[in-house]
Design a protein around this motif. Structure first.
Motif, PDB file in Angstrom:
ATOM      1  N   THR A  19      29.125  48.663  31.309  1.00 48.64           N
ATOM      2  CA  THR A  19      30.058  47.544  31.168  1.00 48.64           C
ATOM      3  C   THR A  19      31.523  47.974  31.247  1.00 48.64           C
ATOM      4  O   THR A  19      32.314  47.319  31.947  1.00 48.64           O
ATOM      5  N   ARG A  23      34.198  46.585  33.922  1.00 43.84           N
ATOM      6  CA  ARG A  23      35.475  46.025  33.463  1.00 43.84           C
ATOM      7  C   ARG A  23      36.648  46.649  34.221  1.00 43.84           C
ATOM      8  O   ARG A  23      37.553  45.945  34.671  1.00 43.84           O
ATOM      9  N   CYS A  64      31.918  40.260  32.476  1.00 41.00           N
ATOM     10  CA  CYS A  64      31.306  41.298  31.628  1.00 41.00           C
ATOM     11  C   CYS A  64      30.274  40.673  30.690  1.00 41.00           C
ATOM     12  O   CYS A  64      29.206  41.245  30.465  1.00 41.00           O
TER      13      CYS A  64
END
Length: 130
Positions: A19, A23, A64
């Protein structure tokens, strides 16, 4: 239906390590959150949260969240008007056939890409034309 995910459990806690990488890439593309159309139905936020900023904006946080959390597909299906034009945005039209079956003949269900066609530009333009 079993979906080939290349042994990556998308939409689950098992992608937590990836993640931050996602991002970082998204922050280069989505510099400012953009208010979505009121026709947007979020598949990664509960309907009770659709009026909150996470659901209302196309943002790094939204994507996300989508990457990390389960897809609430049934919730979205229940909120799509029967005569809708549905555009699946993704790397291939994984859900388009399911959408066509569930929504019936009054809905138009389109994908923007198809991994099984030779000319995706032609595929995209044909579907935009529809």
């Amino acid at each position: 239906k079993l979906v080939n995910t290349a042994n990556h459990a998308f939409h689950s806690k098992y992608v937590d390590e990836a993640t931050p990488i996602l991002r970082d890439f998204l922050e280069q593309i989505i510099r400012e959150p953009k208010l979505r159309s009121n026709k947007w139905l979020s598949s990664s936020c509960k309907k009770s949260e659709w009026d909150k900023p996470l659901s209302k904006y196309n943002s790094v946080d939204y994507h996300c969240n989508n990457f990390r959390n389960p897809v609430l597909f049934k919730q979205v299906l229940e909120n799509i008007p029967k005569n809708a034009i549905i555009i699946e945005v993704g790397p291939h039209g994984l859900l388009t056939s399911i959408l066509k079956r569930e929504m019936g003949p009054d809905a138009t269900c389109l994908s923007l890409v198809n991994k099984n066609v030779e000319d995706n530009l032609q595929f995209l333009l044909t579907n935009v034309g529809k």
